[in-house]
Design an enzyme around this catalytic site. Structure first.
Site, PDB file in Angstrom:
ATOM      1  CB  SER A   1       0.896 -11.871   0.778  1.00  0.00           C
ATOM      2  OG  SER A   1       0.035 -12.256  -0.271  1.00  0.00           O
TER       3      SER A   1
ATOM      4  CE1 TYR B   1       0.809  -7.046  -2.096  1.00  0.00           C
ATOM      5  CE2 TYR B   1       0.381  -9.365  -2.485  1.00  0.00           C
ATOM      6  CZ  TYR B   1       0.235  -8.232  -1.704  1.00  0.00           C
ATOM      7  OH  TYR B   1      -0.455  -8.296  -0.528  1.00  0.00           O
TER       8      TYR B   1
HETATM    9  P1  NAD Z   1      -5.085  -1.041   2.049  1.00  0.00           P
HETATM   10  O1  NAD Z   1      -4.759  -0.536   0.693  1.00  0.00           O
HETATM   11  O2  NAD Z   1      -6.430  -0.781   2.630  1.00  0.00           O
HETATM   12  O3  NAD Z   1      -3.995  -0.584   3.104  1.00  0.00           O
HETATM   13  C1  NAD Z   1      -2.649  -0.343   2.774  1.00  0.00           C
HETATM   14  C2  NAD Z   1      -2.102   0.654   3.760  1.00  0.00           C
HETATM   15  O4  NAD Z   1      -0.730   0.945   3.422  1.00  0.00           O
HETATM   16  C3  NAD Z   1      -2.878   1.985   3.691  1.00  0.00           C
HETATM   17  O5  NAD Z   1      -2.974   2.517   4.991  1.00  0.00           O
HETATM   18  C4  NAD Z   1      -1.950   2.830   2.839  1.00  0.00           C
HETATM   19  O6  NAD Z   1      -2.131   4.208   3.040  1.00  0.00           O
HETATM   20  C5  NAD Z   1      -0.587   2.342   3.339  1.00  0.00           C
HETATM   21  N1  NAD Z   1       0.478   2.720   2.416  1.00  0.00           N
HETATM   22  C6  NAD Z   1       0.617   2.334   1.130  1.00  0.00           C
HETATM   23  N2  NAD Z   1       1.682   2.962   0.597  1.00  0.00           N
HETATM   24  C7  NAD Z   1       2.230   3.739   1.565  1.00  0.00           C
HETATM   25  C8  NAD Z   1       3.325   4.637   1.630  1.00  0.00           C
HETATM   26  N3  NAD Z   1       4.088   4.899   0.545  1.00  0.00           N
HETATM   27  N4  NAD Z   1       3.591   5.267   2.788  1.00  0.00           N
HETATM   28  C9  NAD Z   1       2.813   5.062   3.868  1.00  0.00           C
HETATM   29  N5  NAD Z   1       1.740   4.223   3.884  1.00  0.00           N
HETATM   30  C10 NAD Z   1       1.462   3.581   2.734  1.00  0.00           C
HETATM   31  O7  NAD Z   1      -4.862  -2.614   1.928  1.00  0.00           O
HETATM   32  P2  NAD Z   1      -4.765  -3.756   3.040  1.00  0.00           P
HETATM   33  O8  NAD Z   1      -5.348  -4.960   2.433  1.00  0.00           O
HETATM   34  O9  NAD Z   1      -5.256  -3.304   4.368  1.00  0.00           O
HETATM   35  O10 NAD Z   1      -3.180  -3.973   3.080  1.00  0.00           O
HETATM   36  C11 NAD Z   1      -2.419  -3.971   4.254  1.00  0.00           C
HETATM   37  C12 NAD Z   1      -1.256  -4.936   4.115  1.00  0.00           C
HETATM   38  O11 NAD Z   1      -1.783  -6.266   4.029  1.00  0.00           O
HETATM   39  C13 NAD Z   1      -0.421  -4.746   2.854  1.00  0.00           C
HETATM   40  O12 NAD Z   1       0.940  -4.992   3.157  1.00  0.00           O
HETATM   41  C14 NAD Z   1      -0.961  -5.816   1.932  1.00  0.00           C
HETATM   42  O13 NAD Z   1      -0.023  -6.199   0.956  1.00  0.00           O
HETATM   43  C15 NAD Z   1      -1.229  -6.924   2.922  1.00  0.00           C
HETATM   44  N6  NAD Z   1      -2.149  -7.972   2.485  1.00  0.00           N
HETATM   45  C16 NAD Z   1      -3.437  -7.715   2.156  1.00  0.00           C
HETATM   46  C17 NAD Z   1      -4.256  -8.773   1.776  1.00  0.00           C
HETATM   47  C18 NAD Z   1      -5.698  -8.578   1.412  1.00  0.00           C
HETATM   48  O14 NAD Z   1      -6.329  -9.555   0.986  1.00  0.00           O
HETATM   49  N7  NAD Z   1      -6.290  -7.426   1.577  1.00  0.00           N
HETATM   50  C19 NAD Z   1      -3.756 -10.063   1.752  1.00  0.00           C
HETATM   51  C20 NAD Z   1      -2.437 -10.288   2.083  1.00  0.00           C
HETATM   52  C21 NAD Z   1      -1.641  -9.235   2.470  1.00  0.00           C
END
Ligand code: NAD
Length: 252
Positions: A144, A157
């Site tokens: 991130s 986080y």
């Molecule tokens: P999102 O909430 O759409 O996706 C998160 C995914 O993780 C979902 O599929 C959810 O079901 C799964 N998940 C969460 N807890 C879980 C568990 N206990 N068991 C199994 N699956 C689980 O959000 P996203 O933005 O697509 O996030 C994906 C990754 O990217 C994460 O690690 C997030 O921290 C990271 N991220 C996102 C951003 C952003 O701006 N959206 C930026 C940096 C990093």
């Protein structure tokens, strides 16, 4: 050159790919010819339909990565259906927002368990299976901007994602000699569920957008190219690196 990026016959375990960035990366890997072991709490129907439309297979595996319990089963299913996995994308992640002064132990533990502890133990199980099966391995951890910056109101986080950057380097140090590449992708501010609260806050949304040189929030498909690169032979000598895909955010 296209051969370097070709993933035909390979299998990737992608966690949390029913939506968001995980879905974007699963679709990118599938478009390079890769089969997908889709690890989710719920059935990843839309991802499955779109992956299979590209002529590769998707095996749904139901698992809650809040605990280490499902890890052995995930590897066993990959072994049984595809003869083992070549790529692991540790994408599943959660976020909890609250002032640091009020932050609870539960919001600390819940986030650390999914984002850091189980990322490590799934990687460990994957690395062991690659070494036992004498296969090259590619680990892609999702970091991130808060692997590099402090953030606001997201203590667990920030701790977890800073930890992901460090663990990625540790995995590279210990496993590169076994033919395993461990790298990370650090997405910038992307339009997914994870950032819905930020995008709905007009002031924070304006501040964030004003700092992104590309002038827009990222989309899940923006991660596909980085994921295919780090999953493919094109990155065979890239170890322990965290690649920002952030529209230039960190350049400011
Ligand atoms: P999102 O909430 O759409 O996706 C998160 C995914 O993780 C979902 O599929 C959810 O079901 C799964 N998940 C969460 N807890 C879980 C568990 N206990 N068991 C199994 N699956 C689980 O959000 P996203 O933005 O697509 O996030 C994906 C990754 O990217 C994460 O690690 C997030 O921290 C990271 N991220 C996102 C951003 C952003 O701006 N959206 C930026 C940096 C990093």
């Amino acid at each position: 050159m296209s051969q370097l990026f070709n993933l035909s016959g390979k299998t990737a375990i992608v966690t949390g790919c029913n939506t968001g960035l995980g879905q974007g990366m699963a679709l990118g890997l599938a478009s390079a010819g890769c089969n997908i072991v889709a690890v989710n709490r719920r059935s990843p129907e839309e991802t499955q339909r779109r992956v299979e439309a590209m002529g590769v297979s998707l095996l749904p595996v139901e698992a809650d990565l809040a605990s280490t319990t499902p890890i052995d089963d995930i590897l066993a299913q990959a072994e049984e259906h595809f003869g083992g996995a070549d790529i692991l994308v540790n994408n599943a992640g959660i976020i909890r927002r609250s002032d640091a002064l009020d932050f609870t132990e539960k919001d600390w533990d819940d986030v650390m368990d999914v984002n850091l502890k189980n990322l490590f133990f799934l990687s460990q199980a994957f690395a062991r299976s690659c070494i036992e099966g004498q296969r090259r391995g590619k680990i892609i951890n999702i970091a991130s901007m808060l692997s590099f910056q402090g953030g606001i109101r997201v203590p667990s986080y920030t701790a977890s994602k800073s930890g992901v950057l460090g663990l990625t380097r540790l995995m590279a140090n210990e496993w590169a000699s076994h033919g395993i590449n461990a790298n990370a992708i650090a997405p910038g501010y992307m339009a997914t569920n994870n950032t819905e609260a930020l995008r709905n806050d007009p002031e924070r949304s304006r501040e964030i957008l004003g700092r992104i040189p590309a002038g827009r929030w990222g989309e899940p498909e923006d991660l596909a190219g980085a994921a295919v690169f780090l999953a493919s032979d094109a990155s065979n000598y890239v170890h322990g690196h965290t690649l920002a895909v952030d529209g230039g955010w960190l350049a400011r």
